[in-house]
Every structure is written in C-alpha cells, then in structure tokens.
Design an enzyme around this catalytic site. Structure first.
Site, PDB file in Angstrom:
ATOM      1  N   ASN A 168       1.226  -1.047   0.089  1.00 28.17           N
ATOM      2  CA  ASN A 168      -0.193   0.123  -0.146  1.00 28.17           C
ATOM      3  C   ASN A 168       1.394   1.353  -0.015  1.00 28.17           C
ATOM      4  O   ASN A 168       2.490   1.179   0.831  1.00 28.17           O
ATOM      5  CB  ASN A 168      -0.813   0.421   1.103  1.00 28.17           C
ATOM      6  N   TYR A 172       0.064  10.075   4.008  1.00 26.81           N
ATOM      7  CA  TYR A 172       0.285  10.634   5.074  1.00 26.81           C
ATOM      8  C   TYR A 172       1.098  11.336   6.042  1.00 26.81           C
ATOM      9  O   TYR A 172       2.504  11.079   5.875  1.00 26.81           O
ATOM     10  CB  TYR A 172       0.322   9.441   6.260  1.00 26.81           C
ATOM     11  N   ARG A 173       0.517  12.957   6.737  1.00 29.06           N
ATOM     12  CA  ARG A 173       1.807  14.017   6.466  1.00 29.06           C
ATOM     13  C   ARG A 173       1.934  13.121   7.854  1.00 29.06           C
ATOM     14  O   ARG A 173       1.979  12.244   8.704  1.00 29.06           O
ATOM     15  CB  ARG A 173       0.850  14.811   7.420  1.00 29.06           C
ATOM     16  N   TRP A 186      -1.555   7.688   9.851  1.00 29.80           N
ATOM     17  CA  TRP A 186      -2.130   7.706   9.036  1.00 29.80           C
ATOM     18  C   TRP A 186      -3.525   7.313   9.659  1.00 29.80           C
ATOM     19  O   TRP A 186      -3.295   6.996  11.136  1.00 29.80           O
ATOM     20  CB  TRP A 186      -2.084   5.905   8.920  1.00 29.80           C
ATOM     21  N   GLU A 234      -1.224   0.863  -5.522  1.00 28.72           N
ATOM     22  CA  GLU A 234      -1.595   2.037  -5.959  1.00 28.72           C
ATOM     23  C   GLU A 234       0.047   2.437  -6.972  1.00 28.72           C
ATOM     24  O   GLU A 234      -0.754   3.480  -8.010  1.00 28.72           O
ATOM     25  CB  GLU A 234      -1.035   3.147  -5.025  1.00 28.72           C
ATOM     26  N   ASP A 283      -5.213  22.725   8.859  1.00 30.70           N
ATOM     27  CA  ASP A 283      -5.242  21.194   8.379  1.00 30.70           C
ATOM     28  C   ASP A 283      -6.460  21.709   7.446  1.00 30.70           C
ATOM     29  O   ASP A 283      -6.630  23.276   6.668  1.00 30.70           O
ATOM     30  CB  ASP A 283      -6.701  19.919   9.228  1.00 30.70           C
TER      31      ASP A 283
HETATM   32  C1  LIG Z   1      -1.449  16.541   0.860  1.00 33.01           C
HETATM   33  C2  LIG Z   1      -2.522  15.404   1.483  1.00 33.01           C
HETATM   34  C3  LIG Z   1      -2.083  15.052   2.822  1.00 33.01           C
HETATM   35  C4  LIG Z   1      -2.820  13.933   3.217  1.00 33.01           C
HETATM   36  N1  LIG Z   1      -2.665  13.711   4.748  1.00 33.01           N
HETATM   37  C5  LIG Z   1      -3.239  12.689   5.177  1.00 33.01           C
HETATM   38  C6  LIG Z   1      -2.687  12.283   6.672  1.00 33.01           C
HETATM   39  O1  LIG Z   1      -2.042  12.610   7.714  1.00 33.01           O
HETATM   40  N2  LIG Z   1      -3.336  10.995   6.783  1.00 33.01           N
HETATM   41  C7  LIG Z   1      -4.352  10.721   6.065  1.00 33.01           C
HETATM   42  O2  LIG Z   1      -4.715   9.257   7.255  1.00 33.01           O
HETATM   43  N3  LIG Z   1      -4.794  10.553   4.601  1.00 33.01           N
HETATM   44  C8  LIG Z   1      -4.273  12.096   4.086  1.00 33.01           C
HETATM   45  N4  LIG Z   1      -4.780  12.271   3.158  1.00 33.01           N
HETATM   46  C9  LIG Z   1      -5.390  11.004   2.745  1.00 33.01           C
HETATM   47  C10 LIG Z   1      -4.671  10.344   1.663  1.00 33.01           C
HETATM   48  O3  LIG Z   1      -3.650  10.040   1.660  1.00 33.01           O
HETATM   49  C11 LIG Z   1      -6.175   9.292   1.388  1.00 33.01           C
HETATM   50  O4  LIG Z   1      -7.278   9.119   2.226  1.00 33.01           O
HETATM   51  C12 LIG Z   1      -5.665   8.432   0.388  1.00 33.01           C
HETATM   52  O5  LIG Z   1      -6.604   7.655  -0.268  1.00 33.01           O
HETATM   53  C13 LIG Z   1      -5.169   6.620   1.674  1.00 33.01           C
HETATM   54  O6  LIG Z   1      -4.403   6.216   1.209  1.00 33.01           O
HETATM   55  P1  LIG Z   1      -4.956   4.277   1.420  1.00 33.01           P
HETATM   56  O7  LIG Z   1      -6.632   4.111   1.308  1.00 33.01           O
HETATM   57  O8  LIG Z   1      -3.753   3.745   0.450  1.00 33.01           O
HETATM   58  O9  LIG Z   1      -4.602   4.289   2.619  1.00 33.01           O
HETATM   59  C14 LIG Z   1      -3.612  13.416   3.022  1.00 33.01           C
HETATM   60  C15 LIG Z   1      -3.720  13.921   1.151  1.00 33.01           C
HETATM   61  C16 LIG Z   1      -3.180  14.299   0.698  1.00 33.01           C
HETATM   62  C17 LIG Z   1      -4.067  15.544  -0.701  1.00 33.01           C
HETATM   63 MN   LIG Z   2      -4.633   2.445  -0.905  1.00 32.84          MN
END
Ligand SMILES: Cc1cc2nc3c(=O)[nH]c(=O)nc-3n(C[C@H](O)[C@H](O)[C@H](O)COP(=O)(O)O)c2cc1C
Ligand SMILES: [Mn+2]
Length: 482
Positions: A168, A172-173, A186, A234, A283
């Site tokens: 995956n 996630y910041r 996450w 991804e 945020d």
């Molecule tokens: C700039 C930016 C920052 C993000 N920061 C976070 C974060 O800190 N934590 C989080 O859970 N998702 C964050 N997201 C959203 C996730 O990247 C998004 O939900 C992604 O689909 C998660 O992937 P996953 O389904 O594989 O976990 C962010 C998205 C963007 C565009």
């Molecule tokens: Mn995913």
C-alpha cells in the site's frame, strides 16, 4: 511520454509557464506557506524555492495546484481523458455482479501493462546514509503559526498488508520530532493504519516496516492520495496513469520497495504500540486539527539523489493545492463509481465542502426513494463514506454549478420529509462530531417527488423563455446597441 522523474515534471511545468523559481532565501518556517497560499488563491504558478533558509535542498510547492498543472502531471489535455480511458476499459467486457465488477479493477491496470517492475538500482540510491544524517537537512515546513512543529506534507508512505503481502502507498503527513523520528499520521480508516492494527493483533513481531518516498514522477506521487480499494496497489494505478510500469527498488534496511526515481527515501519502522502526541496541524478543513496520539516512525536509513529536490504542499482554508488534486479524483473516479451506481450522472465536491463535508450528486431517478438508495450507497463506498452531507438532485441539474444546485434544491425540498439523518464513521479530522470518528450524516433528497412517494400535488414547470421571443429580442437588442 511518462515523466522519468520529478525533475522532468518540473521542466514540463517550466516550459508551460506554470512554475516560477524563487532564487532568494525564504524561510520554510511560515514564510513559504504565505507564498504558496497567496499563489494558489491568485491562480499563480508552482514555486521552486532554490534557497530555503537553513537547507541546501530546494523546495517545490503547488506543483499540482491548478487544473492545468494536473493535466500536465497526468500528461492529458483534460483530466476527463483519464476518466474516458477508464470508461473504455470498463466497457470492453462488462462483468456481471458486484464482485465481478470489483474484480475488474485490477484488470484495468493489467490491460495498461501497468504492473510495477523491480529493478536493481535507482537514482534514489545515489547517496545511501545509514548514520550521520538528520531530517533537519531537508527544508521541512512549519506550515501555520499554531502547528505542533515541522511536517513532511507530501510523503508516499509504503507498507505491506501482513495477511496478503500486498503493498500500500498512502499520503500521510509526518510531524518531525527529532533528527530521525517523526509521527505517522495514518488515520484510523486508512490502509497504513489497518496494516498496523493487523500486525499488532497478530502479536508476532514488535515492529512494522515502513518506507517513505518523497518526490517521484507526478503519477506516482498522485497515486498516493487515490481512494483505491484495499490491496489494490497504488503503483499499479500509477503505471496505468503514466502508461508505463513504475520501477521499484528494494530498500536497504527493510522488506519494502520504493520508486527507483524517488528524490528522497526514508526507510525505517514503526514500533507496535508506541504512540506519541501529534499535532496540532493547520489542516485542509481550514481549521487546526487537534492534537492526538499516533504511531511513531523511526528512520533507520536515508537514501537520496545527489542533489535532491524536496516537494511539499500546504493545506488550509480552501481552495488549496489539495482541492485540485481532489477535483481530478472526482473526475477520474466517476466512471468507477458508476460501475456500481449507474444512475449517478455526475458528482461534485465544492472546495468549501473540503471533500468530506459535502457531495452533490445528480441521478436519473427511476423509483420511489431512489435518492435515499444512492445516499446509502455513497455512505458505504470507500472513502466516500465520510460524506457528511449529500445533496441528491435530478439529472437535469448541473452539479458543477453550485448556484444552480442551491436554487433548485432549496426550492424542491419539504425538509421534514426529504432529510435523511443517519449515523456512521466520520473523517478523523471532523471536529464537530460528538466523538472522534463517530458522527451523524445528512442526506438531502432534492429530487422531484412523485405519487409513489406520496406526493400527489402537481409539480410546477421551470421558467424558460420561448425561442421565438429570444430571437426577436436578439435583433432588437443589437439595434439598441446593448
Ligand atoms: C496533501 C495531503 C495530505 C494528506 N494527509 C493525510 C494524513 O495525514 N493522514 C491520512 O490518513 N490521510 C491523509 N491524506 C489523505 C490520504 O492520502 C488518502 O485518503 C489516501 O487515499 C489514503 O490511502 P490509503 O487508502 O491507501 O490509506 C492526505 C491527502 C493529501 C492530498
Ligand atoms: Mn491504498
């Protein structure tokens, strides 16, 4: 065809007058945020800060912060082309049943020969540092005044599902705690968190391998935010988007692979059970997300290019860069949503709704309470489950036109009858819900009601001028010089 790395994308932005280099010193502590915020709000270009204060590494920001830049990133004339490409594949052999349709998703990527390739070496390993390195070498932004610290804002976080071995990548910041330790934000509903929970429940090991890539070609970077189903890689989607397999290299110190063309890679682990205060952080809701406990990422090895470029973003009061990234998701995922909900004509997530607060949906209504069915389906559909308010309108309403939706929806509802309230999981950033991740949702059925829904009164027609009168006035209008 297919950018080979971030630099090639930067050159493309520059060629299209979509990037400005900032040759003087600017502080990653707040100042870069103010530059980036003003630029995005005024439709300005992406910015490449060549001399961020306190670091020898240039910082790129707003690289995706307009529809034009999203088109350059995805190498299309319009993001709709990506959606059309997906639709074509979907129409090739329409499978039967929901499961069949979901199984089609990996097929999609397969057809585009999108499978990532493992390669022996990559530019991300030009410099390998197992000791004597510090995160402070990179121009990591302190974004907003009340932030809890510096945050890596555009990381691609790689982990593996311990049950299926599937990779995956999520964005996630990461809050920097010290030279080699960061937070790992996450959220509960995301895949990284799910992998962590499973490993913790198994109880067989004390650490979870995690690798973070910062900066890659734009399709790879963008794929990290896509709301893909769990276990759909991804990197496969990135390969589909760029039309060429993503090349991956094995990490030095953990059992994961990262994009070979990455600018910077942080390898390491999260200790199962170790949590630390994270935040606050300005945020994408336009508010600070509150402090909370999140896992801690320990960096064991940093690898990078000889002169790496550090890409970053800021989130804050909309619209920001993430709005444009999200707008492209809205377009690209519509055909996939319509696999399961063919009655959906269009959807829209206005910037002010910050994705999870508001989704506007137009449907071809066929039966009583059809709008409710669509609401419940959206509340059960991947990350669309977060939608706090869903407004469903008939297919003749253009959901891309927020004024039209407001005008027609408010006219058409009998609030007591047409509002559907329900409980469900809410985005972890949601600050108004009674409990974290636990809250209510509202659906507004603004479709035209019929006798099957107990509505037997006549329904008025919309006001439209007849063509003949328009033509007559056209010529008189000109004559008057209006
Ligand atoms: C700039 C930016 C920052 C993000 N920061 C976070 C974060 O800190 N934590 C989080 O859970 N998702 C964050 N997201 C959203 C996730 O990247 C998004 O939900 C992604 O689909 C998660 O992937 P996953 O389904 O594989 O976990 C962010 C998205 C963007 C565009
Ligand atoms: Mn995913």
């Amino acid at each position: 065809m297919a950018y080979s790395d971030l630099r090639e994308f930067i050159r493309a932005l520059e060629k299209n007058n979509e990037l400005k280099r900032i040759p003087f010193e600017v502080d990653p502590y707040l100042e870069i945020t103010e530059f980036a915020d003003r630029s995005v709000k005024r439709g300005g270009p992406a910015l490449l800060f060549e001399r961020p204060k306190g670091s020898g590494v240039p910082l790129l920001i707003n690289a995706f912060a307009s529809m034009r830049r999203m088109e350059i990133a995805l190498e299309v004339g319009s993001v709709q082309e990506v959606a059309d490409r997906i639709s074509e594949y979907l129409q090739m052999q329409m499978p039967q049943g929901l499961i069949g349709k979901l199984k089609m998703l990996p097929k999609l990527a397969e057809m585009g020969s999108a499978f990532p390739k493992i390669v022996g070496e990559g530019a991300c390993k030009e410099v390998i540092r197992k000791d004597g390195f510090s995160l402070s070498e990179f121009p990591i932004q302190h974004c907003w005044p009340a932030d809890g610290g510096r945050f890596i804002t555009l990381p691609m976080v790689f982990s593996k599902n311990p049950e299926t071995g599937k990779r995956n990548c999520g964005m996630y910041r990461m809050q920097v705690y010290d030279e080699r330790t960061t937070g790992m934000h996450w959220q509960t509903h995301k895949q990284g968190a799910e992998h962590y929970r499973r490993l913790l429940a198994e109880g067989k090991q004390t650490r979870m391998d995690v690798a973070v890539a910062i900066g890659s070609d734009p399709a790879v970077m963008y794929s990290a935010i896509l709301p893909l189903p769990p276990d759909l890689d991804e990197m496969m989607m990135a390969g589909f988007l760029r039309g060429k397999p993503v090349e991956m290299v094995k990490c030095e110190t953990c059992d994961l692979e990262v994009p070979a063309n990455a600018e910077i890679v942080l390898e390491g682990y999260v200790t199962l059970g170790e949590l630390r205060r994270e935040g606050p952080f300005g945020d994408h809701t336009g508010y600070y997300s509150l402090e909370d406990d999140y896992p801690v990422f320990h960096v064991t090895c940093a690898t990078h290019r000889k002169s790496p470029i550090y890409p970053s973003t800021i989130v804050g009061p909309p619209p920001m860069e993430d709005f444009y990234m999200g707008k492209a998701i809205e377009r690209i995922f519509l055909p996939l949503m319509r696999l399961q909900l063919p009655e959906v004509r269009d959807i829209s997530m206005p910037a002010e709704g910050v994705f999870h607060n508001l989704i506007l949906v137009s449907i071809r209504k066929s039966y009583p309470l059809h709008a409710r069915k669509v609401m419940h389906a959206i509340w059960g559909l991947g990350q669309a489950m977060f939608s706090k308010c869903i407004v469903v309108v008939d297919e003749d309403v253009d959901v891309q036109n927020v004024r039209e939706v407001a005008w027609k929806a408010f006219n058409n509802i009998d609030p007591e009858r047409d509002i559907q309230l329900t409980l469900g999981p809410v985005d972890q950033l949601e600050h108004a819900s009674r409990l974290p991740s636990y809250g209510s949702k509202m659906g507004i059925d603004a479709t035209r009601k019929g006798p099957g829904e107990g509505f037997t009164r006549p329904w008025p027609d919309e006001i439209v001028m007849d063509e003949e009168t328009k033509r007559k006035v056209d010529s008189k209008w000109k004559k008057m010089g209006l």
